[in-house]
Design a protein around this motif. Structure first.
Motif, PDB file in Angstrom:
ATOM      1  N   UNK A 162     124.023 112.962 -42.393  1.00  0.00           N
ATOM      2  CA  UNK A 162     122.844 112.511 -41.649  1.00  0.00           C
ATOM      3  C   UNK A 162     121.903 111.728 -42.557  1.00  0.00           C
ATOM      4  N   UNK A 163     121.678 112.230 -43.771  1.00  0.00           N
ATOM      5  CA  UNK A 163     120.785 111.545 -44.710  1.00  0.00           C
ATOM      6  C   UNK A 163     121.347 110.182 -45.110  1.00  0.00           C
ATOM      7  N   UNK A 164     122.654 110.114 -45.358  1.00  0.00           N
ATOM      8  CA  UNK A 164     123.280 108.835 -45.717  1.00  0.00           C
ATOM      9  C   UNK A 164     123.158 107.831 -44.573  1.00  0.00           C
ATOM     10  N   UNK A 165     123.340 108.328 -43.340  1.00  0.00           N
ATOM     11  CA  UNK A 165     123.225 107.447 -42.175  1.00  0.00           C
ATOM     12  C   UNK A 165     121.801 106.936 -42.021  1.00  0.00           C
ATOM     13  N   UNK A 166     120.822 107.804 -42.249  1.00  0.00           N
ATOM     14  CA  UNK A 166     119.422 107.391 -42.141  1.00  0.00           C
ATOM     15  C   UNK A 166     119.046 106.378 -43.216  1.00  0.00           C
ATOM     16  N   UNK A 167     119.698 106.465 -44.370  1.00  0.00           N
ATOM     17  CA  UNK A 167     119.440 105.463 -45.410  1.00  0.00           C
ATOM     18  C   UNK A 167     120.014 104.106 -45.014  1.00  0.00           C
ATOM     19  N   UNK A 168     121.137 104.130 -44.293  1.00  0.00           N
ATOM     20  CA  UNK A 168     121.761 102.886 -43.854  1.00  0.00           C
ATOM     21  C   UNK A 168     121.067 102.311 -42.618  1.00  0.00           C
ATOM     22  N   UNK A 169     120.667 103.219 -41.710  1.00  0.00           N
ATOM     23  CA  UNK A 169     120.064 102.798 -40.445  1.00  0.00           C
ATOM     24  C   UNK A 169     118.802 103.626 -40.228  1.00  0.00           C
ATOM     25  N   UNK A 170     117.657 102.995 -40.239  1.00  0.00           N
ATOM     26  CA  UNK A 170     116.401 103.720 -40.076  1.00  0.00           C
ATOM     27  C   UNK A 170     116.143 104.050 -38.601  1.00  0.00           C
ATOM     28  N   UNK A 175     121.672 111.872 -31.642  1.00  0.00           N
ATOM     29  CA  UNK A 175     122.672 111.546 -30.618  1.00  0.00           C
ATOM     30  C   UNK A 175     123.508 110.341 -31.028  1.00  0.00           C
ATOM     31  N   UNK A 176     122.859 109.331 -31.585  1.00  0.00           N
ATOM     32  CA  UNK A 176     123.576 108.132 -32.020  1.00  0.00           C
ATOM     33  C   UNK A 176     124.374 108.418 -33.290  1.00  0.00           C
ATOM     34  N   UNK A 177     123.829 109.243 -34.173  1.00  0.00           N
ATOM     35  CA  UNK A 177     124.560 109.612 -35.391  1.00  0.00           C
ATOM     36  C   UNK A 177     125.853 110.341 -35.030  1.00  0.00           C
ATOM     37  N   UNK A 178     125.786 111.198 -34.006  1.00  0.00           N
ATOM     38  CA  UNK A 178     126.993 111.896 -33.561  1.00  0.00           C
ATOM     39  C   UNK A 178     128.028 110.895 -33.056  1.00  0.00           C
ATOM     40  N   UNK A 179     127.566 109.879 -32.342  1.00  0.00           N
ATOM     41  CA  UNK A 179     128.474 108.831 -31.892  1.00  0.00           C
ATOM     42  C   UNK A 179     129.068 108.062 -33.061  1.00  0.00           C
ATOM     43  N   UNK A 180     128.251 107.802 -34.076  1.00  0.00           N
ATOM     44  CA  UNK A 180     128.739 107.111 -35.275  1.00  0.00           C
ATOM     45  C   UNK A 180     129.816 107.935 -35.969  1.00  0.00           C
ATOM     46  N   UNK A 181     129.631 109.261 -35.981  1.00  0.00           N
ATOM     47  CA  UNK A 181     130.628 110.133 -36.594  1.00  0.00           C
ATOM     48  C   UNK A 181     131.968 110.010 -35.875  1.00  0.00           C
TER      49      UNK A 181
END
Length: 214
Positions: A162-170, A175-181
């Protein structure tokens, strides 16, 4: 039924049961808090069971690694859990599964409840996707002993993702992070169904719509 849905990873049924699963996990968390407040730090639960040779070999090959349950895990000291595979008895191996839970090492994120206090038999229920470290497998006479340790490593992996995703996409939602996974795991069919459910449920001005439609 819940574990069957979790094991098959049917996104349709999982999405429809999401509120029930959330409420159930919340109830487990409440019960788990009572265990924390008891002051007892170390628990050891055991259960005799029979598993297939394929399952046994898989476990032997993964000693020292992390394992995660696909659903809720229920242990009952007086019952013998049979493997779900359709196999003959000669292909079954007697094992004793021993799970150690140290609250100090696990932290508050790892949820289990001890049902023993209300029953004569030892019973314990672990929450969805509980993570264990497979410590060792050794033979004692005719029975194999499998020792596992409950760990919060799974939570740490999720937190890092989650932290890595937030660094890539603010400013992206869970819900969207789960879709990205699911996208990263190449679960295209499940991803499409999941986003379709979100589109049906979200309001017309919801901030997640831009991510889904993009």
């Amino acid at each position: 039924m819940i574990n069957k849905v979790s094991e098959t990873k049917d996104i349709d049924q999982v999405y429809h049961l999401r509120y029930f699963l959330s409420d159930l996990s919340e109830c487990l968390s409440h019960e788990h808090q009572q265990i924390i407040e008891s002051g007892i730090e170390n628990f050891v639960f055991s259960q005799q069971m029979k598993i297939s040779k394929n399952e046994f070999n898989y476990l032997k090959e993964n000693q020292g690694k992390l394992l995660s349950t696909k659903g809720f895990l229920f242990l009952n000291s007086l019952s013998t859990k049979l493997t779900t595979e359709s196999i003959e008895n000669k292909d079954l191996i007697d094992v004793v599964l021993q799970i150690e839970c140290n609250l100090r090492e696990m932290g508050n994120n790892h949820i289990f409840i001890d049902l023993t206090r209300s029953n004569e038999k030892e019973e314990v229920l672990f929450d969805l996707n509980t993570t264990f470290r497979l410590e060792s497998i050794h033979q004692d006479k005719q029975t194999w002993s499998i020792k596992m340790m409950a760990t919060n490593d799974g939570e740490l992996i999720i937190k890092k993702y989650i932290e890595d995703t937030h660094r890539q996409i603010e400013n992206v939602s869970i819900s969207i992070i789960f879709g990205k996974l699911m996208c990263d795991m190449n679960k295209w069919n499940q991803l499409q169904k999941y986003f379709q459910y979100l589109l049906n449920d979200l309001s017309s001005n919801h901030e997640d719509l831009a991510w889904i439609e993009h």
